[in-house]
Write a protein that holds these residues in place. Structure first.
Motif, short mmCIF file in Angstrom:
data_model
loop_
_atom_site.label_atom_id
_atom_site.label_comp_id
_atom_site.label_asym_id
_atom_site.label_seq_id
_atom_site.Cartn_x
_atom_site.Cartn_y
_atom_site.Cartn_z
N THR A 1 -38.91 11.83 -6.39
CA THR A 1 -39.40 10.93 -7.44
C THR A 1 -40.12 11.71 -8.53
O THR A 1 -40.19 11.25 -9.66
CB THR A 1 -40.31 9.83 -6.87
N PRO B 1 -36.47 11.03 -16.39
CA PRO B 1 -35.98 9.73 -15.95
C PRO B 1 -34.59 9.35 -16.47
O PRO B 1 -34.05 8.33 -16.06
CB PRO B 1 -37.04 8.75 -16.46
N ARG C 1 -37.02 -3.77 -7.23
CA ARG C 1 -38.17 -2.85 -7.13
C ARG C 1 -39.18 -3.37 -6.12
O ARG C 1 -39.73 -2.61 -5.32
CB ARG C 1 -38.82 -2.71 -8.51
N VAL D 1 -33.55 1.53 -22.43
CA VAL D 1 -34.10 2.48 -21.45
C VAL D 1 -35.53 2.11 -21.12
O VAL D 1 -35.91 2.02 -19.94
CB VAL D 1 -34.02 3.93 -21.98
N MET D 2 -36.34 1.89 -22.14
CA MET D 2 -37.76 1.57 -21.93
C MET D 2 -37.91 0.24 -21.19
O MET D 2 -38.79 0.09 -20.34
CB MET D 2 -38.51 1.55 -23.26
N LEU E 1 -37.12 0.87 -17.50
CA LEU E 1 -38.22 1.60 -16.86
C LEU E 1 -39.45 0.71 -16.70
O LEU E 1 -40.13 0.74 -15.67
CB LEU E 1 -38.55 2.86 -17.65
N SER E 2 -39.72 -0.12 -17.70
CA SER E 2 -40.86 -1.04 -17.63
C SER E 2 -40.67 -2.10 -16.55
O SER E 2 -41.64 -2.60 -15.98
CB SER E 2 -41.07 -1.73 -18.98
N ALA F 1 -37.56 0.27 -12.84
CA ALA F 1 -36.60 1.33 -12.52
C ALA F 1 -37.33 2.67 -12.58
O ALA F 1 -38.17 2.89 -13.44
CB ALA F 1 -35.43 1.30 -13.50
N ASP F 2 -36.98 3.55 -11.67
CA ASP F 2 -37.55 4.90 -11.67
C ASP F 2 -36.80 5.81 -12.64
O ASP F 2 -37.35 6.80 -13.12
CB ASP F 2 -37.49 5.50 -10.27
N ALA F 3 -35.54 5.47 -12.88
CA ALA F 3 -34.70 6.27 -13.76
C ALA F 3 -33.57 5.39 -14.27
O ALA F 3 -33.34 4.28 -13.75
CB ALA F 3 -34.14 7.48 -13.03
N ILE F 4 -32.86 5.91 -15.27
CA ILE F 4 -31.65 5.23 -15.74
C ILE F 4 -30.51 6.25 -15.69
O ILE F 4 -30.73 7.45 -15.85
CB ILE F 4 -31.81 4.63 -17.16
#
Length: 186
Positions: A4, A11, A146, A165-166, A169-170, A173-176
């Protein structure tokens, strides 16, 4: 398990679908590369190029020409390519990857509430190291997943700009993961 810390530092996961994408991803800061193309003859060379750059190579088992959907295909990837892990929609492929000590990412397509419940059931049974949720532009579903899992969550598919993307993540998600090369450099 996918570190992680790598995902926090990088990310955005470059998902490559051709040789041009391979060459470009090697010049980015993306530390994890999803390989979405290739065949049994060249997948080893593709993985080697990625690993030679110090990046994590993850092979999408369902998209490599010449591989069967049988678990022995995972043995082939481990023994002949030395990839770090695999992605698959097939639970038995994920299970075999875990048995072999490979990073196992299970990809889920969220098309309705039945798919969401099926994903949760498969997560409980097969315990993937990471889950990839597609499409990745569904914040409510990402939040739900999540809250349900304690492994990294990756959002993929239909992400078109930095706002997407933001948002992913918000939402937790830990990554895209994306094939959109412009997003590899944000």
């Amino acid at each position: 398990m996918l570190d992680t810390e790598i995902l926090m530092d990088s990310p955005v996961i470059a998902a490559i679908k051709d040789a041009n994408g391979l060459e470009e991803c090697l010049t980015t800061e993306c530390q994890v590369i999803f390989i979405l193309y290739g065949n049994v003859c060249n997948i080893g060379d593709i993985v080697k190029k990625i690993k030679d750059q110090g990046k994590t190579a993850i092979v999408h088992m369902d998209l490599i020409a010449g591989l069967s959907s049988k678990e022995v295909s995972v043995d082939f990837i481990k023994q002949t390519t030395h990839a770090d892990g695999i992605i698959s929609t097939k639970p038995m492929i994920v299970k075999r990857a875990k048995e072999l000590g490979l990073l196992a990412i299970q990809r889920f397509f969220m098309i309705d509430s039945i798919a969401l419940e099926n994903a949760k059931r498969q997560i409980d049974i097969y315990h993937p190291d990471c889950v990839e949720i597609m499409p990745g532009v569904m914040p409510k579903i990402l939040k739900d997943i999540r809250a349900y899992v304690d492994v990294p969550v990756i959002a993929g598919g239909l992400l078109t700009d930095k706002k997407d993307v933001m948002s992913a993540l918000s939402a937790g998600a830990d990554a895209i993961s994306t094939t959109n090369r412009a997003l590899w450099r944000i």
